[in-house]
Design a protein around this motif. Structure first.
Motif: not given
Length: 188
Positions: A104-112
């Protein structure tokens, strides 16, 4: 929840109207991005850990002999390294099909890795999907992987390619590397 999650993912509207979205990849998306992307860079997400607890009936195994592929399991304080891709929403149709076996697609905070963060999305196969195999020892996972083969090839190749990609990026993952060690021992 059934194996096929395409329709569920098509209803996710959080990124509707966005022209570009960051996608976090933690499994085969790290080494096999078979979709167009604008930009790619190393990244992490927090409070999730990579585990080979998801069954693969459509890529690295079959309905009667599923392989094992990576998913993410919630774990407070954990950090999972992977690759982030800046994509356009047109790519969702391809990704929804590619990840249809319980993800499933879930929203998440991505840290680069190079600094900053963005809200993006990740595909995760949760334990309530029909293809979820659950926890097992790294030795047992390696044994199942060694025996599994599907339309996308040997399950062994998926694990070994992921381990190699993580090393090339300087990323650590004890779970993946332990499974790799057992797989190598089984080959010898």
């Amino acid at each position: 929840m059934s194996h096929n999650t395409i329709a569920i993912n098509q209803r996710m509207d959080q990124f509707d109207g966005h022209h570009r979205v960051w996608l976090f990849g933690y499994g085969s998306l790290i080494f096999k991005p078979d979709f167009p992307f604008i930009e790619r860079k190393p990244a992490t997400i927090s409070n999730w850990t990579r585990r080979f607890w998801q069954g693969s009936h459509d890529h690295r195994g079959t309905e009667t002999a599923p392989g094992r592929v990576a998913t993410l399991i919630a774990q407070p304080g954990a950090v999972t390294a992977g690759m982030a891709y800046l994509i356009t929403p047109e790519v969702f149709a391809h990704l929804d099909h590619r990840e249809k076996n319980g993800y499933l697609r879930l929203a998440t905070d991505i840290r680069f890795e190079d600094g900053g963060s963005e809200l993006g999305l990740v595909y995760i196969a949760t334990e309530d999907n029909a293809a979820f195999l659950g926890e097992a020892s790294e030795r047992d996972i390696a044994s199942q992987i060694a025996r599994s083969h599907g339309p996308s090839g040997a399950n062994r190749d998926y694990l070994l390619d992921l381990a190699q990609a993580l090393r090339e990026l300087g990323m650590e993952d004890a779970h993946v590397f332990e499974i790799e060690r057992y797989l190598t021992e089984m080959r010898e």
